[in-house]
Design an enzyme around this catalytic site. Structure first.
Site, mmCIF file in Angstrom:
data_model
loop_
_atom_site.group_PDB
_atom_site.id
_atom_site.type_symbol
_atom_site.label_atom_id
_atom_site.label_comp_id
_atom_site.label_asym_id
_atom_site.label_seq_id
_atom_site.Cartn_x
_atom_site.Cartn_y
_atom_site.Cartn_z
ATOM 1 N N GLU A 68 0.965 -0.911 0.093
ATOM 2 C CA GLU A 68 0.130 -0.042 -0.076
ATOM 3 C C GLU A 68 1.002 1.309 0.063
ATOM 4 O O GLU A 68 1.868 1.394 0.766
ATOM 5 C CB GLU A 68 -0.930 0.031 1.262
ATOM 6 C CG GLU A 68 -1.805 1.046 1.458
ATOM 7 C CD GLU A 68 -2.487 1.736 0.058
ATOM 8 O OE1 GLU A 68 -3.299 0.889 -0.149
ATOM 9 O OE2 GLU A 68 -2.360 2.703 -0.346
ATOM 10 N N ASP A 117 -8.208 1.505 -7.952
ATOM 11 C CA ASP A 117 -8.147 2.635 -8.411
ATOM 12 C C ASP A 117 -6.733 3.306 -8.319
ATOM 13 O O ASP A 117 -5.889 2.364 -7.788
ATOM 14 C CB ASP A 117 -8.928 3.571 -7.302
ATOM 15 C CG ASP A 117 -10.333 3.286 -7.414
ATOM 16 O OD1 ASP A 117 -10.802 2.333 -8.243
ATOM 17 O OD2 ASP A 117 -11.308 3.898 -6.850
ATOM 18 N N ASP A 149 -15.313 -3.545 -9.609
ATOM 19 C CA ASP A 149 -16.698 -3.248 -10.076
ATOM 20 C C ASP A 149 -16.999 -2.161 -11.191
ATOM 21 O O ASP A 149 -17.870 -1.936 -11.685
ATOM 22 C CB ASP A 149 -17.756 -2.711 -8.632
ATOM 23 C CG ASP A 149 -17.474 -1.188 -8.530
ATOM 24 O OD1 ASP A 149 -16.026 -0.984 -8.390
ATOM 25 O OD2 ASP A 149 -18.308 -0.322 -8.232
ATOM 26 N N THR A 188 -13.221 -8.382 -0.229
ATOM 27 C CA THR A 188 -12.318 -7.048 0.084
ATOM 28 C C THR A 188 -13.288 -6.159 0.670
ATOM 29 O O THR A 188 -14.616 -6.131 0.452
ATOM 30 C CB THR A 188 -11.475 -6.703 -1.145
ATOM 31 O OG1 THR A 188 -12.310 -5.522 -1.702
ATOM 32 C CG2 THR A 188 -10.892 -7.541 -2.018
ATOM 33 N N GLU A 189 -12.851 -5.177 1.365
ATOM 34 C CA GLU A 189 -13.623 -4.149 1.705
ATOM 35 C C GLU A 189 -14.432 -3.336 0.825
ATOM 36 O O GLU A 189 -15.584 -3.251 1.111
ATOM 37 C CB GLU A 189 -12.835 -2.985 2.626
ATOM 38 C CG GLU A 189 -12.406 -3.197 3.852
ATOM 39 C CD GLU A 189 -11.122 -3.511 4.171
ATOM 40 O OE1 GLU A 189 -10.243 -3.736 3.296
ATOM 41 O OE2 GLU A 189 -10.630 -3.459 5.338
ATOM 42 N N TYR A 190 -13.857 -2.940 -0.322
ATOM 43 C CA TYR A 190 -14.474 -2.454 -1.252
ATOM 44 C C TYR A 190 -15.724 -3.306 -1.878
ATOM 45 O O TYR A 190 -16.572 -2.871 -2.406
ATOM 46 C CB TYR A 190 -13.448 -1.928 -2.489
ATOM 47 C CG TYR A 190 -12.967 -0.508 -2.038
ATOM 48 C CD1 TYR A 190 -12.256 -0.016 -0.882
ATOM 49 C CD2 TYR A 190 -13.416 0.526 -3.114
ATOM 50 C CE1 TYR A 190 -11.840 1.169 -0.569
ATOM 51 C CE2 TYR A 190 -12.875 1.989 -2.702
ATOM 52 C CZ TYR A 190 -12.154 2.228 -1.339
ATOM 53 O OH TYR A 190 -11.854 3.482 -1.349
HETATM 54 N N1 SAM Z 1 -7.828 -3.608 -2.157
HETATM 55 C C1 SAM Z 1 -8.582 -2.663 -1.397
HETATM 56 C C2 SAM Z 1 -10.059 -3.264 -1.384
HETATM 57 O O1 SAM Z 1 -10.349 -3.885 -2.556
HETATM 58 O O2 SAM Z 1 -11.012 -3.132 -0.569
HETATM 59 C C3 SAM Z 1 -8.340 -1.493 -1.331
HETATM 60 C C4 SAM Z 1 -9.048 -0.823 -2.498
HETATM 61 S S1 SAM Z 1 -8.563 0.997 -2.696
HETATM 62 C C5 SAM Z 1 -9.810 1.564 -4.027
HETATM 63 C C6 SAM Z 1 -7.218 1.044 -3.854
HETATM 64 C C7 SAM Z 1 -5.701 1.234 -3.160
HETATM 65 O O3 SAM Z 1 -4.845 0.763 -4.001
HETATM 66 C C8 SAM Z 1 -5.717 2.355 -2.361
HETATM 67 O O4 SAM Z 1 -5.489 2.300 -1.033
HETATM 68 C C9 SAM Z 1 -4.480 2.852 -3.022
HETATM 69 O O5 SAM Z 1 -3.428 3.840 -2.295
HETATM 70 C C10 SAM Z 1 -3.642 1.736 -3.626
HETATM 71 N N2 SAM Z 1 -2.746 1.978 -4.718
HETATM 72 C C11 SAM Z 1 -3.113 2.522 -5.925
HETATM 73 N N3 SAM Z 1 -2.278 2.355 -6.890
HETATM 74 C C12 SAM Z 1 -0.948 1.982 -5.873
HETATM 75 C C13 SAM Z 1 0.335 1.797 -6.227
HETATM 76 N N4 SAM Z 1 0.765 1.923 -7.446
HETATM 77 N N5 SAM Z 1 1.064 1.109 -5.220
HETATM 78 C C14 SAM Z 1 0.594 0.767 -4.067
HETATM 79 N N6 SAM Z 1 -0.537 0.953 -3.619
HETATM 80 C C15 SAM Z 1 -1.625 1.587 -4.592
#
Ligand code: SAM
Length: 216
Positions: A68, A117, A149, A188-190
């Site tokens: 992360e 994202d 999604d 996952t949470e999302y």
């Molecule tokens: N995977 C979790 C879920 O499905 O509940 C979190 C989804 S959240 C929308 C996407 C996460 O990916 C964010 O916390 C973002 O900071 C992380 N992220 C996006 N691009 C990234 C990168 N290049 N390196 C590390 N983390 C990244």
């Protein structure tokens, strides 16, 4: 993920025994970090980490690394991690674009991308640049599993991933109503948030096309 900086997040992460502080030191020797030769699986963009911590609890013979890039987000995962008795999971606070600096060729068995994202405004985790990074570190039979999604991102990925030289071995536009692909699914949470709003969840699995000298 909406981001609010949490004061002290960097310091907490820098002191956490659950976070690998200098991952470049372990390139090619992650088996020493875990103390065994079990396969290594990574979630890129783990958010608060519910998915990867659930996998680690279910599969003690697999080693997990959650990546992360934002300390304020990872901090939330550390709070949950502290409540668990696990010796098969670590976290890294890095940008995934640099993963090849931290893992040797073939060192990783599987990469999970969940609700990855940003899209479309920034570099997304199924873009050719990122697929090239995964190509460097995955074992020959390694795979990428991607859930979202976001139909636009998924449609893009269905085209872009094969163009980058990978084969999509399975995909669905409605994971939760696909009994084969949903077997053993860990939410996952999302995923929980968006599926409870009625959004179908898309999933694909991708592997590299075999190189010519590997076919026989
Ligand atoms: N995977 C979790 C879920 O499905 O509940 C979190 C989804 S959240 C929308 C996407 C996460 O990916 C964010 O916390 C973002 O900071 C992380 N992220 C996006 N691009 C990234 C990168 N290049 N390196 C590390 N983390 C990244």
């Amino acid at each position: 993920m909406r981001l609010r900086h949490i004061r002290g997040a960097e310091e907490t992460i820098a002191e956490s025994p659950y976070v690998i502080q200098e991952p470049e030191l372990h390139k090619g020797s992650w088996n020493q970090v875990f103390g065994n030769d079990n396969p290594i699986q990574i979630e890129v963009g783990m958010g608060k980490g519910r998915f990867i911590m659930e996998l680690a609890q279910q599969n003690p013979d697999i080693n997990y690394i959650g990546i992360e890039r934002y300390s304020s987000v990872l901090l939330r995962g550390l709070q949950k991690r502290a409540q668990l008795e696990l010796n098969n999971i670590y976290f890294m606070c890095i940008d995934a674009k640099n993963m090849a600096d931290y893992f040797a060729p073939g060192e990783v068995d599987k990469i999970y991308l969940n609700f990855s994202d940003p899209w479309p405004k920034d570099r997304h985790l199924t873009s050719p640049d990122f697929m090239a990074v995964y190509d460097k570190i995955l074992a020959a039979d390694g795979m990428v599993e991607f859930k979202t999604d976001n139909k636009g991102l998924f449609d893009y990925s269905l085209e872009a991933i094969p163009e980058a030289g990978w084969t999509i071995t399975a995909h669905t536009f409605d994971l939760h109503h696909d009994p084969v692909m949903c077997a053993g699914n860990v939410m996952t949470e999302y995923e929980e948030k968006f599926s409870s709003m009625g959004n179908p969840i898309c999933k694909l699995i991708a592997m590299r096309e075999p190189k010519e000298n590997e076919e026989n």
